[in-house]
Design a protein around this motif. Structure first.
Motif, PDB file in Angstrom:
ATOM      1  N   VAL A   1      23.144  56.839  62.525  1.00 28.84           N
ATOM      2  CA  VAL A   1      21.815  57.193  61.194  1.00 28.84           C
ATOM      3  C   VAL A   1      21.561  57.934  62.064  1.00 28.84           C
ATOM      4  CG1 VAL A   1      20.311  56.983  59.438  1.00 28.84           C
ATOM      5  CG2 VAL A   1      22.511  55.596  59.067  1.00 28.84           C
ATOM      6  N   SER A   2      20.533  57.681  63.169  1.00 26.34           N
ATOM      7  CA  SER A   2      19.143  58.367  63.917  1.00 26.34           C
ATOM      8  C   SER A   2      19.639  59.110  64.474  1.00 26.34           C
ATOM      9  CB  SER A   2      18.244  56.920  64.464  1.00 26.34           C
ATOM     10  OG  SER A   2      17.633  58.269  65.288  1.00 26.34           O
ATOM     11  N   ALA A   3      21.022  59.214  64.661  1.00 27.74           N
ATOM     12  CA  ALA A   3      21.427  60.381  65.917  1.00 27.74           C
ATOM     13  C   ALA A   3      22.077  61.730  64.860  1.00 27.74           C
ATOM     14  CB  ALA A   3      22.716  60.230  66.666  1.00 27.74           C
ATOM     15  N   LEU A   4      22.770  61.063  63.449  1.00 23.84           N
ATOM     16  CA  LEU A   4      23.220  61.948  62.637  1.00 23.84           C
ATOM     17  C   LEU A   4      22.112  62.873  62.346  1.00 23.84           C
ATOM     18  CD1 LEU A   4      25.865  62.028  61.070  1.00 23.84           C
ATOM     19  CD2 LEU A   4      25.538  61.264  59.443  1.00 23.84           C
ATOM     20  N   ALA A   5      20.958  62.273  61.624  1.00 29.73           N
ATOM     21  CA  ALA A   5      19.462  63.143  61.496  1.00 29.73           C
ATOM     22  C   ALA A   5      19.132  63.978  62.459  1.00 29.73           C
ATOM     23  CB  ALA A   5      18.723  62.064  61.058  1.00 29.73           C
ATOM     24  N   GLN A   6      19.082  63.457  63.415  1.00 30.65           N
ATOM     25  CA  GLN A   6      18.901  64.638  64.567  1.00 30.65           C
ATOM     26  C   GLN A   6      19.646  65.480  65.461  1.00 30.65           C
ATOM     27  OE1 GLN A   6      17.456  62.870  68.468  1.00 30.65           O
ATOM     28  NE2 GLN A   6      19.223  63.630  69.111  1.00 30.65           N
TER      29      GLN A   6
ATOM     30  N   ASN B   1      22.611  58.829  71.632  1.00 29.81           N
ATOM     31  CA  ASN B   1      21.623  59.111  70.496  1.00 29.81           C
ATOM     32  C   ASN B   1      22.193  60.479  70.426  1.00 29.81           C
ATOM     33  OD1 ASN B   1      19.826  58.767  68.717  1.00 29.81           O
ATOM     34  ND2 ASN B   1      18.850  60.976  69.263  1.00 29.81           N
ATOM     35  N   ASP B   2      23.964  60.795  70.469  1.00 28.76           N
ATOM     36  CA  ASP B   2      24.723  61.921  70.457  1.00 28.76           C
ATOM     37  C   ASP B   2      25.834  61.346  68.716  1.00 28.76           C
ATOM     38  OD1 ASP B   2      25.815  64.731  71.023  1.00 28.76           O
ATOM     39  OD2 ASP B   2      27.629  63.312  70.278  1.00 28.76           O
ATOM     40  N   ALA B   3      25.211  62.095  67.709  1.00 31.07           N
ATOM     41  CA  ALA B   3      26.185  61.274  66.905  1.00 31.07           C
ATOM     42  C   ALA B   3      27.521  61.410  66.666  1.00 31.07           C
ATOM     43  CB  ALA B   3      25.554  62.905  65.965  1.00 31.07           C
ATOM     44  N   GLY B   4      28.485  62.551  67.804  1.00 29.94           N
ATOM     45  CA  GLY B   4      29.662  63.019  68.214  1.00 29.94           C
ATOM     46  C   GLY B   4      29.796  61.714  69.074  1.00 29.94           C
ATOM     47  N   THR B   5      29.464  61.419  70.348  1.00 33.74           N
ATOM     48  CA  THR B   5      29.529  60.249  71.187  1.00 33.74           C
ATOM     49  C   THR B   5      29.435  59.100  70.101  1.00 33.74           C
ATOM     50  OG1 THR B   5      28.739  61.549  72.378  1.00 33.74           O
ATOM     51  CG2 THR B   5      28.753  59.024  73.284  1.00 33.74           C
TER      52      THR B   5
ATOM     53  N   LEU C   1      36.263  60.865  61.026  1.00 30.10           N
ATOM     54  CA  LEU C   1      35.426  60.455  61.163  1.00 30.10           C
ATOM     55  C   LEU C   1      34.620  61.240  61.114  1.00 30.10           C
ATOM     56  CD1 LEU C   1      33.235  58.115  60.739  1.00 30.10           C
ATOM     57  CD2 LEU C   1      33.864  57.399  62.861  1.00 30.10           C
ATOM     58  N   ARG C   2      34.112  61.631  62.493  1.00 24.45           N
ATOM     59  CA  ARG C   2      34.097  63.634  62.838  1.00 24.45           C
ATOM     60  C   ARG C   2      33.365  64.177  61.643  1.00 24.45           C
ATOM     61  NH1 ARG C   2      32.415  65.232  67.622  1.00 24.45           N
ATOM     62  NH2 ARG C   2      32.345  63.712  69.395  1.00 24.45           N
ATOM     63  N   ARG C   3      34.798  64.813  61.047  1.00 26.29           N
ATOM     64  CA  ARG C   3      34.876  65.831  59.866  1.00 26.29           C
ATOM     65  C   ARG C   3      34.721  64.847  58.267  1.00 26.29           C
ATOM     66  NH1 ARG C   3      40.960  68.018  60.355  1.00 26.29           N
ATOM     67  NH2 ARG C   3      40.259  68.415  62.734  1.00 26.29           N
ATOM     68  N   CYS C   4      34.547  63.752  58.284  1.00 22.06           N
ATOM     69  CA  CYS C   4      33.603  63.298  57.143  1.00 22.06           C
ATOM     70  C   CYS C   4      32.323  62.893  56.900  1.00 22.06           C
ATOM     71  CB  CYS C   4      34.183  61.466  56.404  1.00 22.06           C
ATOM     72  SG  CYS C   4      35.757  61.779  56.509  1.00 22.06           S
ATOM     73  N   LEU C   5      31.786  63.086  58.824  1.00 20.74           N
ATOM     74  CA  LEU C   5      30.144  63.219  58.799  1.00 20.74           C
ATOM     75  C   LEU C   5      29.752  64.478  58.937  1.00 20.74           C
ATOM     76  CD1 LEU C   5      29.689  60.510  60.599  1.00 20.74           C
ATOM     77  CD2 LEU C   5      29.385  60.493  58.765  1.00 20.74           C
ATOM     78  N   GLY C   6      29.889  65.743  59.236  1.00 13.86           N
ATOM     79  CA  GLY C   6      30.142  67.806  59.079  1.00 13.86           C
ATOM     80  C   GLY C   6      29.608  67.320  60.984  1.00 13.86           C
ATOM     81  N   LEU C   7      30.566  66.639  61.803  1.00 16.83           N
ATOM     82  CA  LEU C   7      30.445  66.962  63.359  1.00 16.83           C
ATOM     83  C   LEU C   7      31.851  67.845  63.768  1.00 16.83           C
ATOM     84  CD1 LEU C   7      29.452  63.246  64.186  1.00 16.83           C
ATOM     85  CD2 LEU C   7      27.653  65.391  63.883  1.00 16.83           C
ATOM     86  N   ALA C   8      31.690  68.287  64.753  1.00 16.31           N
ATOM     87  CA  ALA C   8      32.922  68.974  65.196  1.00 16.31           C
ATOM     88  C   ALA C   8      33.759  68.129  65.949  1.00 16.31           C
ATOM     89  CB  ALA C   8      31.482  69.839  66.381  1.00 16.31           C
ATOM     90  N   ASP C   9      34.884  68.351  66.481  1.00 11.93           N
ATOM     91  CA  ASP C   9      35.649  67.352  66.605  1.00 11.93           C
ATOM     92  C   ASP C   9      35.447  67.365  68.031  1.00 11.93           C
ATOM     93  OD1 ASP C   9      36.772  67.532  64.155  1.00 11.93           O
ATOM     94  OD2 ASP C   9      38.754  68.976  64.801  1.00 11.93           O
ATOM     95  N   GLY C  10      35.229  65.804  68.701  1.00 10.81           N
ATOM     96  CA  GLY C  10      35.526  65.779  70.596  1.00 10.81           C
ATOM     97  C   GLY C  10      36.740  66.609  70.629  1.00 10.81           C
TER      98      GLY C  10
END
Length: 229
Positions: free
Chosen positions: A160-165, A103-107, A220-229
């Motif tokens: 989607v669930s992880a991204l909302a979280q 449930n980690d969006a980046g993972t 993908l991470r950047r498009c979804l607003g997530l930090a780079d892994g």
């Protein structure tokens, strides 16, 4: 009368005849395996001969035509089998791989990219042949798209669930729809890059590149607003 395959393709009942004996079934399996290996090497159904298939499989021309009307029918069965095997692998991976339970969006985003990179590399020749057939107005790529719809149905809700979280927002109906569109649109863009790399390999996005997986994961991470892994 026509029948519909699991991937939504209409097939003629004579396309493949069910083998009645164990030895016959083993011959069918060997022909499909031989065809799979040959199509991965050539990437073009036009370069695949029935003689090559039966010689590699240790069967005969007669055995081939007892099961398939022609080479196109053989490719349809081969492709359906590959798509079903791929879907079964996804089901097992999503259920058992720790990444899909984190449930980690980046993972999860990284896992999506890993899946598609491995899948495209494993099916490079099959996909290339399928895309070439699609250019001749044959519905072979529709089979791949249909299988991918099922893959996305398993993967997208988890991301989607992880991204909302990760964004600290309530996943109500409107938010879920917006996030699902965001995820699906971004994955579609990534898939377009991979399809292009199949048709134009080698290139900057070569399927063989060691940088491909990490480069796409960052995108993908950047498009979804997530930090780079």
């Amino acid at each position: 009368m026509t029948t519909t395959s699991p991937r939504g393709r209409e097939t003629q009942p004579g396309a493949i005849a069910a083998p009645r004996q164990t030895r016959s079934q083993q011959g069918l399996v060997r022909m499909l395996q031989a065809g799979r290996e040959l199509i991965e090497a050539s990437g073009n159904l036009d370069d695949l001969s029935i003689n090559d298939i039966v010689e590699r499989a240790g069967t005969s021309i007669g055995a081939f035509y007892r099961r398939f009307d022609n080479k196109d029918a053989f490719f349809d069965v081969l492709q359906d089998a590959a798509m079903e095997a791929g879907l079964e692998h996804v089901r097992e991976t999503v259920e058992r791989d720790p990444a899909w339970r984190s449930n980690d969006a980046g993972t999860l985003a990284d896992a999506v990219i890993s899946f598609y990179v491995v899948t495209f590399r494993r099916n490079r020749g099959l996909y290339h042949a399928s895309l070439l057939r699609a250019s001749q107005r044959k519905a072979s790529w529709d089979v791949v798209k249909s299988a991918n719809h099922e893959v996305l149905a398993m993967m997208v809700p988890r991301l989607v669930s992880a991204l909302a979280q990760s964004r600290g927002i309530k996943a109500d109906h409107d938010t879920t729809q917006a996030l699902e569109f965001e995820v699906r649109a971004t994955v579609q863009m990534i898939l377009g890059m991979l399809v292009n790399s199949v048709l134009n390999d080698p290139g900057p996005l070569s399927l063989s590149s060691r940088q491909l997986r990490s480069w796409l994961q960052i995108r993908l991470r950047r498009c979804l607003g997530l930090a780079d892994g």
